[in-house]
Write a protein that holds these residues in place. Sequence first.
Motif, PDB file in Angstrom:
ATOM      1  N   PRO A   1       0.791  -1.231   0.000  1.00 60.33           N
ATOM      2  CA  PRO A   1       0.000   0.000   0.000  1.00 60.33           C
ATOM      3  C   PRO A   1       0.824   1.282   0.000  1.00 60.33           C
ATOM      4  O   PRO A   1       0.348   2.321  -0.400  1.00 60.33           O
ATOM      5  CB  PRO A   1      -0.827  -0.101   1.287  1.00 60.33           C
ATOM      6  CG  PRO A   1      -0.863  -1.555   1.598  1.00 60.33           C
ATOM      7  CD  PRO A   1       0.409  -2.128   1.074  1.00 60.33           C
ATOM      8  N   GLY A   2       2.081   1.225   0.420  1.00 53.24           N
ATOM      9  CA  GLY A   2       2.918   2.409   0.445  1.00 53.24           C
ATOM     10  C   GLY A   2       3.663   2.661  -0.847  1.00 53.24           C
ATOM     11  O   GLY A   2       4.415   3.617  -0.958  1.00 53.24           O
TER      12      GLY A   2
ATOM     13  N   VAL B   1       3.644   1.728  -9.514  1.00 58.99           N
ATOM     14  CA  VAL B   1       2.436   1.026  -9.959  1.00 58.99           C
ATOM     15  C   VAL B   1       2.238   1.214 -11.462  1.00 58.99           C
ATOM     16  O   VAL B   1       1.877   0.277 -12.169  1.00 58.99           O
ATOM     17  CB  VAL B   1       1.201   1.482  -9.159  1.00 58.99           C
ATOM     18  CG1 VAL B   1      -0.078   0.907  -9.741  1.00 58.99           C
ATOM     19  CG2 VAL B   1       1.343   1.079  -7.703  1.00 58.99           C
ATOM     20  N   GLN B   2       2.494   2.410 -11.956  1.00 54.74           N
ATOM     21  CA  GLN B   2       2.378   2.648 -13.396  1.00 54.74           C
ATOM     22  C   GLN B   2       3.345   1.758 -14.173  1.00 54.74           C
ATOM     23  O   GLN B   2       2.961   1.152 -15.175  1.00 54.74           O
ATOM     24  CB  GLN B   2       2.649   4.120 -13.719  1.00 54.74           C
ATOM     25  CG  GLN B   2       1.540   5.036 -13.300  1.00 54.74           C
ATOM     26  CD  GLN B   2       1.905   6.506 -13.462  1.00 54.74           C
ATOM     27  OE1 GLN B   2       3.081   6.871 -13.450  1.00 54.74           O
ATOM     28  NE2 GLN B   2       0.896   7.341 -13.600  1.00 54.74           N
TER      29      GLN B   2
ATOM     30  N   ARG C   1      -5.631  -0.746  -5.208  1.00 52.15           N
ATOM     31  CA  ARG C   1      -5.746   0.009  -3.950  1.00 52.15           C
ATOM     32  C   ARG C   1      -4.806   1.214  -3.935  1.00 52.15           C
ATOM     33  O   ARG C   1      -5.160   2.274  -3.424  1.00 52.15           O
ATOM     34  CB  ARG C   1      -5.509  -0.906  -2.763  1.00 52.15           C
ATOM     35  CG  ARG C   1      -6.708  -1.795  -2.450  1.00 52.15           C
ATOM     36  CD  ARG C   1      -6.599  -2.466  -1.094  1.00 52.15           C
ATOM     37  NE  ARG C   1      -5.578  -3.493  -1.035  1.00 52.15           N
ATOM     38  CZ  ARG C   1      -5.734  -4.742  -1.447  1.00 52.15           C
ATOM     39  NH1 ARG C   1      -6.892  -5.120  -1.943  1.00 52.15           N
ATOM     40  NH2 ARG C   1      -4.752  -5.618  -1.353  1.00 52.15           N
ATOM     41  N   VAL C   2      -3.617   1.059  -4.513  1.00 48.98           N
ATOM     42  CA  VAL C   2      -2.704   2.217  -4.608  1.00 48.98           C
ATOM     43  C   VAL C   2      -3.302   3.276  -5.524  1.00 48.98           C
ATOM     44  O   VAL C   2      -3.227   4.473  -5.237  1.00 48.98           O
ATOM     45  CB  VAL C   2      -1.301   1.778  -5.100  1.00 48.98           C
ATOM     46  CG1 VAL C   2      -0.427   2.984  -5.419  1.00 48.98           C
ATOM     47  CG2 VAL C   2      -0.624   0.900  -4.056  1.00 48.98           C
TER      48      VAL C   2
END
Length: 171
Positions: free
Chosen positions: A26-27, A33-34, A54-55
């Motif tokens: 989550p951090g 993420v991209q 979730r991110v």
Amino acid sequence: MRYVAMALAALLVVRPADAANSAIDPGTSLNIVQQWIYNYRAKPDPAHVAAAVRVLFKTQTFKDPENSGIYLGFIAGAIGANPARAEQLVTSFFPVPAEDEWVVVRAIAYSGLPEWKTLLTSVAPRMPERKVMIDDYLSGKLPTLNEIPLEEAKLGFFDKMSGAFTHNPFS
């Protein structure tokens, strides 16, 4: 000393690539993420899709719907690519911020799953604020991805002429 500096430089260069391919917590930053999403097609990892989503929610990526199409498409594609685990995948997205529930609804409708209506009906109780949107997709008032026309229909000569003769300019 030179070898230590080269080893440290190698670690710094390799680190971001490893982060893009490793588990997403989550951090994790939006950039990581991209990168993970861009590499997903070459190296699918359905186990970490929920964490990536979730991110995306946490970083308010869907605040502007006009600029979030690539992420919506990724979620819809991940759902559609795993039909046997689609319900499990979608339920792993929850809890979803109320302002981002539209993403889940639209991703299910755009997923291309044959049983997308059943899946949408099963998660509908978790999103009571999106009842109208869900009902519109289920009834066919809102189009799925395959039903959206790619181009606007061009009016032919007879369509233009019938519009000119059926419209009363004095009304």
